[in-house]
Design an enzyme around this catalytic site. Structure first.
Site, short mmCIF file in Angstrom:
data_model
loop_
_atom_site.label_atom_id
_atom_site.label_comp_id
_atom_site.label_asym_id
_atom_site.label_seq_id
_atom_site.Cartn_x
_atom_site.Cartn_y
_atom_site.Cartn_z
N CYS A 119 -2.22 2.95 2.77
CA CYS A 119 -1.80 1.69 3.07
C CYS A 119 -3.09 1.36 4.08
CB CYS A 119 -0.66 1.66 3.94
SG CYS A 119 0.19 0.10 4.24
N HIS A 228 3.47 4.02 0.26
CA HIS A 228 3.58 5.08 1.04
C HIS A 228 4.35 6.54 0.32
CE1 HIS A 228 2.53 3.20 4.91
NE2 HIS A 228 2.90 1.98 4.28
N GLU A 230 4.33 9.46 1.51
CA GLU A 230 4.65 10.24 2.36
C GLU A 230 6.13 10.15 2.83
OE1 GLU A 230 3.99 6.61 5.06
OE2 GLU A 230 3.09 7.50 3.24
#
Length: 264
Positions: A119, A228, A230
């Site tokens: 990001c 994202h 994660e």
């Protein structure tokens, strides 16, 4: 009595932080999702990297860590960093992070350090290589609205899949994913306007926006993604595979560092 078993040292991954105010004190912060993804999906030891240009140098960092994770953030890269108009009123910036991180990146890549950028980190890497950013993708004709949407939803729901991406054949991400399309989340209002020098498109959104890129000339793992991963390591094999591949690259880097140290 037998000696206790000592686990083999893990690869060290430096995680970029935001510069924030904490009860009147200047502080360095990173969301736990990045720490957890590095520890659990990459199998590495996460270390927070302070956003202070005065205490960092690329040579020491390259000699000490096995990978760098550039995190997402509520803040934006200062537009003056890529010769755009000054930031509009209300744009959230982190000039300390800009000053600390941007100058490091080409040197770390040249030194062979694996880099995973997410990001804001994706945007930082683009700017570090001479690229530019569009400050409001949703306002551009023909573009999707890539913002996270309704903030009243529980935060985990912000990271639900939002749109598909097309994965470029023959690239790094294609080798990791093993597919030519995937679903990703979307929580950004800025995006790539012009891709930086020497960067290779790895994936695009349905509206043509660049969603992932790598560094063409870098032999080691380099991957920048606009979504994202994660936050989806528990329920997305695709997202977990990105961190797993990054971890493998970091372990290889650690082995190289250890062999070099042993020869000295």
């Amino acid at each position: 009595m037998s000696s206790p078993t000592v686990a083999a040292p893990r690869a060290l991954v430096a995680i970029a932080t935001d510069r924030i105010d904490r009860h009147g004190h200047s502080a360095h912060a990173a969301f736990h999702g990045y720490v957890r993804a590095v520890a659990e999906a990459s199998g590495a030891l996460p270390l927070l990297l302070p956003s202070d240009a005065a205490v960092l140098d690329a040579g020491s960092l390259a000699a000490s860590v096995d990978g760098v994770l550039l995190t997402g953030s509520p803040s934006n890269v200062d537009p003056t960093r890529y010769d755009a108009a000054p930031p509009h009123a209300g744009m959230q910036l982190d000039r300390d992070r800009d000053a600390a991180i941007l100058p490091l990146l080409p040197a770390l890549v040249a030194a062979g350090v694996p880099v995973l950028a997410v990001c804001r980190g994706f945007q930082e890497l683009n700017v570090a290589y001479g690229g530019t950013l569009e400050p409001a993708v949703h306002a551009q004709p023909g573009r999707l609205d890539h913002r996270e949407g309704d903030h009243s939803r529980p935060v985990p729901r912000w990271y639900d899949d939002s749109h598909a991406i097309h994965i470029a054949p023959g690239g790094r991400l294609a080798r990791i994913a093993g597919v030519d399309q995937a679903m990703v989340n979307s929580l950004h209002h800025q995006g790539v306007e012009r891709l930086g020098d020497g960067l290779r498109v790895e994936a695009t959104a349905p509206d043509g926006l660049v969603e992932a890129f790598s560094i063409s000339a870098a032999p080691q793992f380099t991957l920048a993604v606009q979504w994202h991963p994660e936050m989806r390591i528990d329920d997305s094999a695709f997202c977990r595979s990105i961190f797993a591949a990054f971890g493998e690259a970091c372990r290889e880097r650690r082995q190289q560092r250890m062999r070099h140290a042993a020869q000295l």
